[in-house]
Structure formats: C-alpha cells, structure tokens
Design a protein around this motif. Structure first.
Motif, mmCIF file in Angstrom:
data_model
loop_
_atom_site.group_PDB
_atom_site.id
_atom_site.type_symbol
_atom_site.label_atom_id
_atom_site.label_comp_id
_atom_site.label_asym_id
_atom_site.label_seq_id
_atom_site.Cartn_x
_atom_site.Cartn_y
_atom_site.Cartn_z
ATOM 1 N N ARG A 199 -1.082 4.022 0.346
ATOM 2 C CA ARG A 199 -2.131 4.911 0.842
ATOM 3 C C ARG A 199 -1.605 5.779 1.968
ATOM 4 O O ARG A 199 -0.962 5.307 2.899
ATOM 5 C CB ARG A 199 -3.331 4.088 1.324
ATOM 6 C CG ARG A 199 -4.591 4.920 1.535
ATOM 7 C CD ARG A 199 -5.759 4.071 1.965
ATOM 8 N NE ARG A 199 -5.992 2.969 1.039
ATOM 9 C CZ ARG A 199 -7.011 2.098 1.174
ATOM 10 N NH1 ARG A 199 -7.839 2.226 2.193
ATOM 11 N NH2 ARG A 199 -7.161 1.135 0.317
ATOM 12 N N HIS A 200 -1.859 7.051 1.854
ATOM 13 C CA HIS A 200 -1.506 8.075 2.844
ATOM 14 C C HIS A 200 -0.004 8.281 3.005
ATOM 15 O O HIS A 200 0.413 8.986 3.933
ATOM 16 C CB HIS A 200 -2.144 7.763 4.203
ATOM 17 C CG HIS A 200 -3.640 7.770 4.168
ATOM 18 N ND1 HIS A 200 -4.416 7.057 5.054
ATOM 19 C CD2 HIS A 200 -4.510 8.394 3.327
ATOM 20 C CE1 HIS A 200 -5.692 7.250 4.764
ATOM 21 N NE2 HIS A 200 -5.777 8.059 3.727
ATOM 22 N N SER B 120 0.823 -1.195 0.000
ATOM 23 C CA SER B 120 0.000 0.000 0.000
ATOM 24 C C SER B 120 0.857 1.245 0.000
ATOM 25 O O SER B 120 1.872 1.301 0.688
ATOM 26 C CB SER B 120 -0.913 0.007 1.235
ATOM 27 O OG SER B 120 -1.669 1.187 1.284
ATOM 28 N N ASP C 199 -2.754 -0.316 -3.697
ATOM 29 C CA ASP C 199 -3.724 -0.588 -2.636
ATOM 30 C C ASP C 199 -4.823 -1.542 -3.088
ATOM 31 O O ASP C 199 -5.665 -1.936 -2.287
ATOM 32 C CB ASP C 199 -4.380 0.717 -2.174
ATOM 33 C CG ASP C 199 -3.374 1.685 -1.592
ATOM 34 O OD1 ASP C 199 -2.473 1.223 -0.890
ATOM 35 O OD2 ASP C 199 -3.496 2.899 -1.841
ATOM 36 N N THR D 212 -6.501 3.703 8.632
ATOM 37 C CA THR D 212 -5.420 3.560 7.646
ATOM 38 C C THR D 212 -4.331 4.588 7.915
ATOM 39 O O THR D 212 -3.797 5.213 7.006
ATOM 40 C CB THR D 212 -5.940 3.708 6.201
ATOM 41 O OG1 THR D 212 -7.237 3.158 6.106
ATOM 42 C CG2 THR D 212 -5.027 2.965 5.229
ATOM 43 N N ASP E 187 -3.734 -0.006 -8.802
ATOM 44 C CA ASP E 187 -2.896 0.710 -7.843
ATOM 45 C C ASP E 187 -2.432 -0.243 -6.746
ATOM 46 O O ASP E 187 -3.036 -1.305 -6.539
ATOM 47 C CB ASP E 187 -3.618 1.944 -7.280
ATOM 48 C CG ASP E 187 -4.778 1.619 -6.366
ATOM 49 O OD1 ASP E 187 -4.765 0.571 -5.696
ATOM 50 O OD2 ASP E 187 -5.726 2.426 -6.301
ATOM 51 N N ARG F 51 -7.272 -0.719 -4.790
ATOM 52 C CA ARG F 51 -8.550 0.010 -4.726
ATOM 53 C C ARG F 51 -9.072 0.299 -6.125
ATOM 54 O O ARG F 51 -10.201 -0.044 -6.455
ATOM 55 C CB ARG F 51 -8.377 1.324 -3.956
ATOM 56 C CG ARG F 51 -8.244 1.156 -2.457
ATOM 57 C CD ARG F 51 -8.375 2.495 -1.750
ATOM 58 N NE ARG F 51 -7.392 3.477 -2.228
ATOM 59 C CZ ARG F 51 -7.375 4.748 -1.860
ATOM 60 N NH1 ARG F 51 -8.278 5.210 -1.022
ATOM 61 N NH2 ARG F 51 -6.439 5.571 -2.320
ATOM 62 N N ARG G 8 -3.215 11.035 9.286
ATOM 63 C CA ARG G 8 -3.094 9.809 8.505
ATOM 64 C C ARG G 8 -1.667 9.284 8.394
ATOM 65 O O ARG G 8 -1.421 8.328 7.661
ATOM 66 C CB ARG G 8 -3.665 10.049 7.102
ATOM 67 C CG ARG G 8 -5.189 10.249 7.111
ATOM 68 C CD ARG G 8 -5.896 8.989 7.591
ATOM 69 N NE ARG G 8 -7.336 9.155 7.737
ATOM 70 C CZ ARG G 8 -7.954 9.358 8.891
ATOM 71 N NH1 ARG G 8 -7.256 9.408 10.026
ATOM 72 N NH2 ARG G 8 -9.257 9.481 8.928
#
Length: 892
Positions: A4-5, A2, A806, A119, A804, A808, A94
């Motif tokens: 993400r963030h 991931s 993640d 997350t 991606d 998602r 985050r």
C-alpha cells in the motif's frame, strides 16, 4: 505484508526535501542536487532558514507547502522525524524516505506510531535513499546516478549501494530501481519483493541481505516474486555461530547460514556468493532461463579455451553432453578431418564463419544440451563477421547458446552483436560455465517452489495420542531430553522404523535376561537422564556375543560412567539386537528449530563422525516425497545410496518417507525442539533407526504455525451431501493437475468465455501448474470433488481468489462443470470462500463479470454483492463490477 502506497514512494508526482540545503557536502544539499538534476515532477525544498535553495523557493514547514507532496525525503535531525511524519500524514502525504540516522529505539517507534494512522510508508531510517532511473528520480545522497535498465537492486547496506552504483556505472549496467532499505523499520524485503515482483519495468530482482526479520512474510513474498521473474540473493554473514551448545548433532550442523540456503532454494530464488556472480546470474536468468538444457556442449576455435571450460564444468558438476554416433557423423560431414571428435568440439583456429554456422546447425540435433560458443580472434576472419553469420542459430527459441568472445577490442563488436540480440555473453569460458551451473541450481529451486505439501499426510499412520502421552510425561517430569527408549517409542508411534529396545535396571542379570529374549549379539547402552551423548563416556558397546561378555561390559560401563560423570544418575541400561545389514549405510535424519525460519529438517551421512564429515542438506517443512528426494540428492552420500559396482542401490524411497514422517511430527507436535536419528541404517531392503535423541520444550517452538512456509490447509477440507452424493470441498493441491486438466477439458467453451473471457480449452502444463500449485498465504482455490466408481476422484467445480498483499481485496472467479450447472454447487463454493476470507480478515471480495453472464450476476446479487460499472473501465458497458464487504455485511 503490504504494498500500500508504495506507488507514492516509487512513482511520485511531487517530492519535498526536508533539510534541503546549499551547504557543500551536506546530506540535504546532495539529496536536493540529485533530485534537481533529473526529476520531472514538482520539487519543494523545505528549510525554515532559507527563502530559496538555488533557484527554487524554499518553504518553512509542512503547512507552508502549496500541496501535500506524494513523497517526502527527510534529512533533518533525528528528534524532528516523528513530528514531521505526523504532520505529513495529516496533510495527505503517503510515503517518506527517512535518510536521517541516529534514531534511538523510542524515536524510531514514535516515527512508526505517527505514520500508522495514515498508512504512510517509510523507507529507512538511516538509508542512502532510492533511485528510479526511468523516472529520473534520484532521492538519495549517492555520489553518482544510475542508468535506466531492467534490473532492480535492493540492499540493506548503504555503503554497498554507493559501491554498486559506481561498479555498475563503469560496466554500463542499468536499473529499474535502486533501493537502500537502511534499518527497514517499515518497508522491508517482503514489501519490495511484492512490489518489484509485479513491476513491469523490472526483469530480475537482485538482493543484498544481511538479516531477515519476518520469515513467513519474506518467504511468501519471495515465492510469489520468484514465480514471475528471477530473484538472485547475496547474503552476508555466512558463518554459523552459537551452535556449540546444541544438544544434538542436528543442532550443531544446522547453522543459520545453511538454513538460509535452504530457505532461498525452497523459495525458488538463487543465492550467489559475490557481486560478480550476482550480475552473472542476472544476465543468465534474464536472457536464458527458459532454455531447457541440463548438459553442455562446448564449441570452440581454440583447444585451450575448451579445456578450461571442461575443467570448470568438472569442478562444478556440470555434465558435458556425450556425442553419440549420429552427432559425430553430422559433425564429421561439416568439419575438417582433424577436429577434436569429442566434447569440447574444437573446430580449429582457422574456422571461417560458414564452419561455425554448419557446426551450430549440426549441434541443433541435440535439443537437450546447451551450447557454449567460444571464439578467440584470429587474422583470418573478423569476429564481427562470424557473430553476424551465426545470429539465426544463436537467437533460435528456445534459447540454447551462451557466448564467450575472448579478448577485448578485437571482439568488441561481435560481443555487442550478441548482447543486442539478447544472447547471454561472458568474458571467460569459466564465467560461462559458472553461469550455466547457476542456471541448473535455479531450475532445481524452481521445481521446489512449485511444491506445497500438507502438514500431515492423511494416509500416514501416526499414533498421535501415544506421541502426546510420551511428550507430556517428559515435560511433567521437569525434563527436556527424552531417554533413548522414550525417543524410540516416540518415533515408533510416529510411524518410523525403529529397532526393538528393552529397558533394564543397572544390573547385569536384568541385561542378560533381555539379551536372551532378543537374541545375541546385542548392543548395550547406558541409560541416564543426564547423559545425552552416550559414546562420550564409553556408554555404548556393540556386538556383545555372550552372557559372560555382557556381564563384564555392564560392570565396566557402570564403573567408567561413575568416574567420568559422577554427577549423573544412572537409571540402568538399554539392550537391543545388534543389527547387521549387508551393503548398509549410516545416515542421519534430524530436526531443529532455527530462530528465524523455524523448524528445519536435516539429512546426511551419519555415524560417530557426523560433524567431521559434515555431509548434510537442510530442508524446510512441510515436506512431501519429491522434496525429500531432492534434499537427499543434495548430499554426497546420495551417490553411494544409488549403488556402485556390486553394491545394490539403497531403498531411497523409504529414507524419503522417514524425512516426510519427521516433517509431519514437527507439524503435529509443537513441543519438539531437536531430534536426531543417528544412525539411520539403510540398504536395499529398507531402513531402521538404531539410535535416537529428542529434546522437547514447553515453549512449543515447532508446530505447523511456526513453519516458514504455510502447509496445505487440511483443516479447510470438508464433506457435503449434494443430491445424495458425498462431495468433498477442499483447497486445490499440486497433485490435482491431471484431474484439473480433465475438468477444464469438459467445460463448454461458452462457459469458459463467460467466466474467464477467452474460449481456449487446451492449457499447457506451465499454466496448469500455476493453477494448481498455489501459495495459500496469497491465494485460495476451493474445488468440489467426488469419488469415481473405478477409483480416484473428479473435479466438479472451482472457485479461485487472488488476494492482494494488503489483504484488502480478493478478486474471485467461479466455474462449475457445464453439465452440473443450476444445482447449487457454485453457490456452495462461493459460501465456503466467503467464510474463509472473512476468517482471514480480508476486507472485500470483488469480481469482473460480463454483462451477458446473467447467471453469475444473479448469484452475486443473491450473495449480497453490490453491482456497478468497472472502476478501471467505466466506459466499457460490457463489463460489470461486483463487490462484497466481507467484514461489514450490513453495508452491502
């Protein structure tokens, strides 16, 4: 995996420091000072014991902060960390850097549990922190900052982070990111490779690795990053411990560090052994990676420097390019009569700038070789003048020149001229040659990166039911080690060439009958479930020529085994013909299971001295023929296999097929834990396995699911009846490049423009390679194909998604051959892709469509996509954004 963030972690607009302090030499004080000295965003110190930290107002808690900070840096005691993470997540933060050390297992897990619902990404714990110099962000307690640059450095060792900062600062080396992973409880090497692989500020990625936990995640991220930019690795812990108890030669030889080497090569990365080499490789790969050269020409104004370069090239196996007659004539025309007339090209110490220019122009005729430009300063011509004069030659594309200005102050300006022009420069000729050698290794690894073979070749004849019968029977018998006859039967069922073998009881009479049937001379071996290495107890006898000799051998062998292994239950003997091959070589092919990277395949020089010779190369499955040949080429015995003097070349293609067959066996039979074929006897006529050892395990350590590299997904291949024709829908393969080129060349330019927003029909090999050589863990391409009357097949349509990290969003593109539109082929490809993405858990399928592409918009509506303005370009009325919720179809 991931990312993400991670934007909040590495590009925050606001940062809060928990445990910020004014206490000298404390971690909180150091972190606060480092952040305050350059970060332009909003900063908040958090410490309930202070109202102010320096000139900044201090806050008592998360709730007291005026906003949720993008990033939190936590320097408070270990027990407070889980609670702070929970509060920050609730508030909207985050990302966090947990500098705090000493978190026990329970506290560490509580921290992760608190972060998961939000997350919230965590760097650390027990880390130095991180620096993003181009933002002035220094969220660390390092003693020194980092200069802005284009190299990213990620390290597991905090001590190495601070030492590297000091080392790089003294040399003027800058960084895009400088990251200490600490215990990498959340953000790990895979995440960092994903983030940095697409970061526009990063030109090359440098890694210091001590351990990797998730092999497939790491390999997938590494392969994706290495396609975009150089990734160079220093790995600590090169010793291979714990191998003494292995049941096979392969288990003893395949040490963990050698497996890591194989993984690095297969991922397209480069491994170096020292920090000096780390920067040497980064300099070369970042500035010179596109140079096509495999050989080297040394151009020097000093004979000694040229000899040192040549010596280093010889030691590293770097070929110096021979000067042919045409090249000698060109150089004779521009150089003094007493020049070296060989490579190294010594143009004499009094060489003016014009001589350098003329020599480089002459050498430009050899486009296949790189030029190592060596200059020692003289009083005749200033070095800076020479550097300026040769700039047009040394900066020509593709890059072909590496520089080495010998000395210090006298060549400082010349060296800077080369560096400013983007020419790689090295302090010594040896450094330059070593760097060029690294470049050659890197190119070999990049070639392996582009290979994604199937787990099983459909054309290869493996009798899987027969293999399963043998394995199941051994496990049902409570055993793990197969007898030699069982092992040979298994290999034969897998399609490998095996010498005929007869099993007899422990009597000379039965052995004589088998020998008569096979024909003398024969080989006799002891047969016992308890004895794996038969030669250790005198349980092997070669070249037995008569029944009388055979009877004597059998009696003596039984007696010797009873003396040395009285505990061993002897079932009898195996008898096989004595194979004699002219010009033969003994090889070993094996497999074992690494605790981290899973199944590994070994090839090398075989025989009884296999551990002493230790001439082997490891590879990660799945293998195909090019990968198998590359693995064979990494051994010393490969030179013998190619033939020499009156020795003919061995049948290397057959040996490669043995490696591929072992790869397929590991994919199809997960119970295989270790395998040895030793010796595999080979010559110009072929190859045959003379002995084999196999260990199986009910724990099923092998199998394609345990491969560190996801193989070609054969299970996604299907056939479909379309307009009365058999159409195959399948994932694209690397070998599809020629037919994919033909497919693209048949498309109408307007169809290409509507789908990919450009009208160019011609596509270079490098771009086609990226379209056909994909990582099935990161992207997917389904193509529709049909057979041609004259043989082969053609591509009719393709749908591609990029997923991606993640999992998602997946962005799609679909295109059908222009003369086949309107027949439902595009709809069928989209249905297959949607089903695949739903099965793998992808959340949403999205696409950008030109408003004028009415056909695609109509298909999207029919499939249930929602349509709207492009979220990234809301004012662009020519684009439409379509999206499909894959896991909740009722929402669309």
């Amino acid at each position: 995996m991931s990312i993400r963030h991670l934007d909040a972690l590495f590009s925050p607009a606001s940062v809060a420091v928990f445990g910020a302090s004014e206490r000298p030499f404390s971690v909180g004080a150091t972190v606060w000072r480092n952040l305050s000295n350059g970060f332009k965003g909003r900063l908040y110190p958090v410490n309930p014991k202070h109202r102010h930290i320096g000139d900044a107002r201090a806050y008592a808690s998360v709730e007291a902060l005026p906003e949720a900070p993008d990033l939190a840096v936590i320097c408070t005691p270990a027990a407070t960390v889980p609670g702070l993470i929970a509060q920050l997540g609730e508030r909207g933060t985050r990302a966090a850097v947990v500098v705090t050390a000493g978190l026990d297992k329970a506290t560490r897990q509580a921290m992760l549990d608190a972060a998961r619902p939000h997350t919230l990404r965590i760097l650390g714990p027990n880390c130095i922190g991180m620096l993003v110099p181009h933002l002035g962000l220094n969220a660390s307690f390092a003693h020194i900052g980092a200069q802005p640059g284009e190299l990213a450095f990620v390290s597991q060792s905090g001590a190495l982070v601070t030492a590297m900062l000091d080392w790089a600062s003294a040399r003027g080396i800058g960084f895009s990111h400088f990251v200490s992973l600490g215990e990498h409880a959340d953000v790990d090497f895979g995440d960092m490779l994903d983030f940095l692989g697409s970061d526009p500020h990063t030109r090359a990625i440098l890694l210091y690795i001590e351990s990797v936990e998730e092999a497939r995640k790491f390999m997938s991220a590494a392969r994706a990053a290495a396609r975009n930019k150089p990734v160079i690795v220093v790995k600590a812990g090169r010793s291979a411990a714990g191998q003494a108890a292995a049941a096979s030669h392969t288990g003893a030889l395949a040490g963990s560090d050698a497996v890591f080497d194989a993984a690095i090569a297969r991922a397209g990365m480069l491994r170096v052994l020292t920090l000096d080499d780390l920067f040497l490789a980064a300099e070369t790969l970042a500035r010179f990676r596109d140079g096509p050269s495999e050989k080297l020409v040394v151009l020097t104004n000093g004979g000694g420097a040229g000899v040192m370069a040549a010596d280093e090239a010889s030691a590293l196996g770097v070929p110096l390019a021979p000067l042919d007659d045409a090249m000698l004539a060109r150089l004779d025309a521009v150089l003094p009569t007493h020049w070296s007339r060989a490579n190294p090209v010594d143009i004499i110490g009094d060489a003016p700038a014009e001589r350098y220019v003329a020599a480089l122009e002459a050498l430009a005729g050899d486009a296949a070789s790189a030029v190592l430009f060596i200059h020692a300063p003289t009083a005749i011509v200033p070095s800076a003048e020479i550097a300026q004069a040769v700039l047009p030659q040394v900066t020509a594309r593709p890059r072909r020149v590496l520089g080495s200005w010998l000395g210090d102050s006298a060549v400082a300006q010349a060296r800077q001229t080369f560096r400013d022009a983007g020419v790689p420069d090295y302090a010594t000729p040896e450094d330059a040659v070593r760097a060029f050698s690294m470049l050659r290794s890197y190119r070999q690894h990049q070639a392996e990166l582009l290979q994604t073979p199937p787990a099983r070749d459909a054309s290869h004849a493996m009798d899987l039911p027969a293999v399963r019968t043998i394995v199941d029977a051994v496990l049902a018998d409570g055993r793990e080690i197969l007898t030699e006859p069982e092992a040979k039967s298994l290999l034969a069922a897998a399609g490998l060439p095996v010498v005929p073998t007869r099993v007899v009881g422990p009597s000379a009479a039965e052995a004589e009958a088998a020998a008569e049937a096979l024909g003398y001379p024969v080989v006799v071996k002891i047969l016992s479930h308890a004895i794996s290495h038969k030669s250790d107890v005198g349980g092997v006898r070669l070249n037995i020529g008569s029944a009388t000799e055979l009877a004597q051998v059998c009696t003596a062998m039984l007696q010797r085994v009873r003396e040395l292994r009285p505990d061993a239950d002897v079932q009898g003997f195996t008898v096989q013909p004595m194979v004699r091959k002219k010009h033969a070589h003994e090889l070993i092919v094996g497999a074992s299971v690494d605790p981290l990277f899973g199944p590994v395949i070994l090839f090398g020089a075989g025989g009884t001295a296999v551990e002493v010779l230790a001439d082997r190369a490891l590879g990660l499955p799945p293998l195909n023929t090019p990968l198998a040949l590359a693995q064979i080429a990494r051994t010393r015995i490969h030179r013998l296999l190619q033939g020499y003097r009156d020795e003919p070349a061995a049948d290397i293609d057959t040996v490669a097929q043995v490696l591929v067959s072992v790869s397929e066996l590991l994919a199809e039979v997960p119970e295989i834990a270790e395998l040895d074929i030793n010796p595999l006897l080979t010559n110009h006529e072929g190859a045959i396995a003379l002995d084999a050892r196999v260990r199986v395990s009910a724990q099923r350590p092998a199998g394609a699911a345990n491969f560190a590299i996801q193989p070609y997904p054969v299970d996604l291949v299907e056939t479909w009846d379309w307009r009365g024709q058999a159409i195959t829908l399948r994932p694209i393969r690397p070998e599809d490049e020629p037919q994919h080129r033909a497919f693209l060349e048949q498309l109408d330019p307007e169809d290409i423009r509507l789908r990919v927003f450009y009208s160019r029909r011609h596509i270079e090999h490098s771009e086609l390679a990226r379209l056909t050589q994909i990582d099935y863990a990161r992207e997917m391409v389904f193509i529709a194909t049909r057979l041609l009357e004259g043989g082969g097949e053609e591509t009719l349509g393709a749908v591609r998604v990029a997923i991606d990290p993640d999992n998602r969003d997946a962005e799609f593109g679909v295109i059908v051959r222009s003369d086949l539109k309107g027949g439902g082929l595009g709809r069928r490809l989209m249905d297959k892709m949607i089903g695949h993405l739903r099965q793998r858990g992808t959340q949403r399928l999205v696409g950008v469509v030109l408003r004028e592409n009415a056909g695609m918009l109509e298909l999207a509506r029919a499939l249930g996509f929602q349509e709207g303005a492009h979220p990234g370009e809301p004012d662009d009325l020519s684009l439409r954004f379509v999206s499909l919720d894959l896991q909740n179809p009722s929402r669309t």
